[in-house]
Design an enzyme around this catalytic site. Structure first.
Site, PDB file in Angstrom:
ATOM      1  N   ASP A 264       0.863  -1.173   0.000  1.00 30.53           N
ATOM      2  CA  ASP A 264       0.000   0.000   0.000  1.00 30.53           C
ATOM      3  C   ASP A 264       0.910   1.236   0.000  1.00 30.53           C
ATOM      4  O   ASP A 264       1.503   1.545  -1.011  1.00 30.53           O
ATOM      5  CB  ASP A 264      -0.897  -0.120   1.247  1.00 30.53           C
ATOM      6  CG  ASP A 264      -1.990   0.923   1.317  1.00 30.53           C
ATOM      7  OD1 ASP A 264      -2.461   1.354   0.260  1.00 30.53           O
ATOM      8  OD2 ASP A 264      -2.381   1.291   2.440  1.00 30.53           O
TER       9      ASP A 264
ATOM     10  N   LYS B 230      -0.981  -1.449  -4.693  1.00 34.20           N
ATOM     11  CA  LYS B 230      -1.788  -0.214  -4.770  1.00 34.20           C
ATOM     12  C   LYS B 230      -0.838   0.943  -5.029  1.00 34.20           C
ATOM     13  O   LYS B 230      -0.550   1.746  -4.146  1.00 34.20           O
ATOM     14  CB  LYS B 230      -2.490   0.027  -3.429  1.00 34.20           C
ATOM     15  CG  LYS B 230      -3.670  -0.835  -3.136  1.00 34.20           C
ATOM     16  CD  LYS B 230      -4.410  -0.240  -1.945  1.00 34.20           C
ATOM     17  CE  LYS B 230      -5.203  -1.306  -1.251  1.00 34.20           C
ATOM     18  NZ  LYS B 230      -5.815  -0.801  -0.001  1.00 34.20           N
TER      19      LYS B 230
HETATM   20  P1  IMP Z   1       1.851  -0.459   3.748  1.00 35.17           P
HETATM   21  O1  IMP Z   1       2.884  -0.413   4.822  1.00 35.17           O
HETATM   22  O2  IMP Z   1       1.021   0.782   3.703  1.00 35.17           O
HETATM   23  O3  IMP Z   1       2.403  -0.816   2.391  1.00 35.17           O
HETATM   24  O4  IMP Z   1       0.792  -1.533   4.193  1.00 35.17           O
HETATM   25  C1  IMP Z   1       0.884  -2.836   3.845  1.00 35.17           C
HETATM   26  C2  IMP Z   1       0.047  -3.644   4.759  1.00 35.17           C
HETATM   27  O5  IMP Z   1      -1.223  -3.033   5.000  1.00 35.17           O
HETATM   28  C3  IMP Z   1      -0.261  -4.975   4.118  1.00 35.17           C
HETATM   29  O6  IMP Z   1       0.755  -5.922   4.432  1.00 35.17           O
HETATM   30  C4  IMP Z   1      -1.614  -5.304   4.681  1.00 35.17           C
HETATM   31  O7  IMP Z   1      -1.467  -5.936   5.944  1.00 35.17           O
HETATM   32  C5  IMP Z   1      -2.268  -3.970   4.913  1.00 35.17           C
HETATM   33  N1  IMP Z   1      -3.154  -3.584   3.810  1.00 35.17           N
HETATM   34  C6  IMP Z   1      -2.991  -2.548   2.960  1.00 35.17           C
HETATM   35  N2  IMP Z   1      -4.005  -2.467   2.088  1.00 35.17           N
HETATM   36  C7  IMP Z   1      -4.834  -3.493   2.384  1.00 35.17           C
HETATM   37  C8  IMP Z   1      -6.074  -3.964   1.816  1.00 35.17           C
HETATM   38  O8  IMP Z   1      -6.628  -3.419   0.846  1.00 35.17           O
HETATM   39  N3  IMP Z   1      -6.612  -5.054   2.399  1.00 35.17           N
HETATM   40  C9  IMP Z   1      -6.039  -5.707   3.452  1.00 35.17           C
HETATM   41  N4  IMP Z   1      -4.890  -5.305   4.006  1.00 35.17           N
HETATM   42  C10 IMP Z   1      -4.290  -4.196   3.471  1.00 35.17           C
END
Ligand code: IMP
Ligand code: MG
Length: 174
Positions: free
Chosen positions: A101, A129
């Site tokens: 994300d 994403k």
């Molecule tokens: P980041 O650190 O923002 O890249 O977040 C990544 C983590 O957020 C992932 O490993 C997921 O645990 C959670 N996450 C982000 N987007 C989603 C989603 O759409 N559905 C479920 N979990 C998500």
């Protein structure tokens, strides 16, 4: 109440994509031994499917990261709540996550494990994403790029629910 809004990838589509990724990875790592690091909990389904299709020898380990935020967004710092047991010095490491994300989680994990002197470290994610990225973290293997929607299933959760769905769906909250 949480409802499934739309199925984005059904089991067959996921299967095809995992095969495609496994083929690429198997080709790139031919003749090498690899340590797969599955990022709990969301990547368990993806890791289990992917590893069965890899043709080089693999070892498996697990890590877990927690971020401070609400249930749908990671707002603050990331901390590692479960470390791997494997000594990855001079090993080829592949970090496996279900979704990236903003990128903070993978960035934190990459830094932590790169510091241990692996022979190489690459990352594979099923879902990206990309429009949400705030940290420029390198990701070598990406399954699908998706828009900024909250998805569940195939290991991914909303408040620990829906990890068991065999497909990936967008949820709507009301
Ligand atoms: P980041 O650190 O923002 O890249 O977040 C990544 C983590 O957020 C992932 O490993 C997921 O645990 C959670 N996450 C982000 N987007 C989603 C989603 O759409 N559905 C479920 N979990 C998500
Ligand atoms: Mg979650």
């Amino acid at each position: 109440m949480i409802e499934i809004q739309e199925i984005l990838f059904d089991a067959r589509a996921i299967d095809r994509k995992v095969n495609e990724l496994a083929d690429r990875i198997s080709r790139d790592y031919e003749g090498k031994d690899v340590v797969l690091i599955c990022v709990l909990k969301g990547a368990i389904t993806f890791t289990a499917d992917l590893m069965r299709r890899l043709t080089m020898p693999v070892e498996l380990d697990f890590t877990r990261a927690a971020s401070y935020g609400n249930s749908t967004t990671a707002l603050g710092d990331v901390s590692i709540t479960k470390d791997i047991d494997t000594d990855i010095k001079d090993r080829h490491v592949l970090l496996v996550d279900g979704i990236v994300d903003c990128g903070k989680t993978l960035d934190c994990l990459r830094r932590r494990y790169t510091a241990r002197g692996p022979a190489s470290l690459k990352t594979v994610v099923l879902l990206d994403k990309r429009s949400r990225r705030t940290v420029d973290v390198p990701i070598e293997y990406i399954g699908y790029e998706i828009p900024d929607r909250f998805v569940v299933g195939y290991g991914m959760d909303f408040s620990e629910k829906h990890r068991n769905l065999p497909y990936i769906a967008e949820i709507k909250s009301s």
